[in-house]
Design a protein around this motif. Structure first.
Motif, PDB file in Angstrom:
ATOM      1  N   ILE A 269       1.242  -1.248  -0.368  1.00 61.54           N
ATOM      2  CA  ILE A 269      -0.470  -0.012  -0.203  1.00 61.54           C
ATOM      3  C   ILE A 269       0.447   1.297  -0.075  1.00 61.54           C
ATOM      4  O   ILE A 269       0.339   2.812  -0.499  1.00 61.54           O
ATOM      5  CB  ILE A 269      -0.539   0.015   1.283  1.00 61.54           C
TER       6      ILE A 269
ATOM      7  N   LYS B  86       1.594   1.364  -3.546  1.00 62.85           N
ATOM      8  CA  LYS B  86       0.279   2.618  -4.592  1.00 62.85           C
ATOM      9  C   LYS B  86       0.376   3.443  -3.978  1.00 62.85           C
ATOM     10  O   LYS B  86      -0.400   4.766  -4.856  1.00 62.85           O
ATOM     11  CB  LYS B  86      -1.028   1.300  -3.844  1.00 62.85           C
ATOM     12  N   LEU B  87       0.418   4.518  -2.673  1.00 61.41           N
ATOM     13  CA  LEU B  87       0.474   5.935  -2.581  1.00 61.41           C
ATOM     14  C   LEU B  87       1.079   7.044  -2.639  1.00 61.41           C
ATOM     15  O   LEU B  87       0.378   7.727  -2.646  1.00 61.41           O
ATOM     16  CB  LEU B  87       0.130   5.950  -0.895  1.00 61.41           C
TER      17      LEU B  87
ATOM     18  N   GLU C 267      -5.414   0.492   3.096  1.00 60.26           N
ATOM     19  CA  GLU C 267      -5.933  -0.174   1.870  1.00 60.26           C
ATOM     20  C   GLU C 267      -7.506   0.226   1.957  1.00 60.26           C
ATOM     21  O   GLU C 267      -7.309   0.955   0.872  1.00 60.26           O
ATOM     22  CB  GLU C 267      -5.547  -1.691   2.048  1.00 60.26           C
TER      23      GLU C 267
ATOM     24  N   TYR D  40      -6.592   3.933   0.821  1.00 59.30           N
ATOM     25  CA  TYR D  40      -6.016   4.337  -0.569  1.00 59.30           C
ATOM     26  C   TYR D  40      -7.253   3.291  -1.381  1.00 59.30           C
ATOM     27  O   TYR D  40      -7.255   4.388  -2.421  1.00 59.30           O
ATOM     28  CB  TYR D  40      -5.184   2.703  -0.924  1.00 59.30           C
TER      29      TYR D  40
END
Ligand SMILES: C[S@@+](CC[C@H](N)C(=O)[O-])C[C@H]1O[C@@H](n2cnc3c(N)ncnc32)[C@H](O)[C@@H]1O
Length: 279
Positions: free
Chosen positions: A12, A15-16, A53, A56
């Motif tokens: 995560i 992704k962030l 998560e 996100y």
């Protein structure tokens, strides 16, 4: 308020950090994972989300995602600044402005100055005060625009009320002349300074947003590109280049340079302060 004590997993985090990078150009390397975790855990608490998560996914799919992206940017930006930051550089700014005024020639001309990524407003207000002090009787119409990607920083900038610490480098005479002391020992910028300044939310990565500000005689983009990787630096500087008039000047922070970023500017030395000119 207690914030959620939840770990940010590598998946995560990646992704962030990619999302933040795509939007703002700000690059969070592996070593800054903990910083991101700390800064964003407050948002989890505010939104009552159980883990990163879900946060996100909220940023991607929630109906309020646009609002949350603003909060994300408020949280991940570093807004450190102060009045009269890096005085030797500001002395060069004053000298350059004298040259610009001289070449401007005719009276009643407008000179536009942009404090790009101005955070909470100390930099543009400092520029206004320097102008007031150095050109007290000028017919020139000086306009200062401050911009930033952080809406919370801009809200403080528009308010223009400051504590003593950020004013630690301001001479006493300046405090007395350009600020009103409030009942709670704060300092409010006087209208004669505020009226020269306007603030806009502009992302330096966004060509159209930058273009909407129109062109400037002098741009200060100090202590911002240090947060970008090389690609984002190139993008921001290319956008700034388009926003400068031919013959206009660009100031970067004292630890920043255009080396490997842009060959479009001419490096013009004035003392120890590197200064870039659009020729
Ligand atoms: C450390 S402050 C610098 C403030 C001021 N220029 C100075 O030197 O004191 C950096 C500012 O850059 C802003 N910033 C970061 N990425 C940005 C972007 N893509 N577009 C506009 N502003 C950005 C942050 O919100 C923050 O307020």
């Amino acid at each position: 308020m207690e914030y959620a004590n939840i770990n940010l997993t590598d998946e995560i985090f990646n992704k962030l950090k990619d999302m933040i990078y795509q939007i703002s150009g700000i690059y969070f390397g592996e070593q800054k994972k903990y910083l991101l975790e700390t800064r964003l855990s407050k948002r989890l608490s505010v939104l009552s989300l159980p883990n990163f998560e879900d946060y996100y996914n909220y940023l991607r799919y929630a109906p309020e995602k646009k609002l949350e992206i603003k909060e994300l940017l408020n949280s991940v930006t570093t807004n450190e600044t102060s009045f009269f930051r890096d005085m030797p550089q500001l002395d060069v700014f004053t000298d350059i402005l004298k040259q610009v005024v001289q070449t401007a020639g005719s009276a009643y001309r407008k000179i536009r100055i942009w404090s790009a990524a101005c955070s909470t407003g100390e930099e543009p207000y400092t520029l206004c005060i320097l102008i007031k002090e150095n050109f007290p009787k000028s017919d020139i119409n000086f306009e200062i625009v401050g911009s930033d990607i952080s809406e919370s920083a801009l809200t403080s900038a528009r308010k223009g009320v400051y504590g003593g610490y950020t004013l630690r480098n301001a001479p006493l005479a300046v405090l007395n002349k350009y600020f009103d002391k409030t009942d709670d020992d704060m300092y409010g910028v006087k209208d004669i300074v505020k009226n020269m300044t306007s603030f806009r939310n502009v992302n330096l990565m966004d060509k159209e947003e930058v273009k909407s500000l129109n062109v400037f005689d002098v741009v200060l983009c100090r202590n911002v590109i240090i947060y970008f990787d090389i690609e984002s630096k190139k993008k921001a500087i290319a956008n700034i280049y388009e926003s400068l008039k031919t013959g206009g000047y660009l100031f970067l922070g004292h630890s920043e340079s255009l080396h490997s970023v842009s060959a479009s500017f001419k490096l013009v030395g004035l003392g120890k302060t590197p200064l870039y000119k659009k020729e």
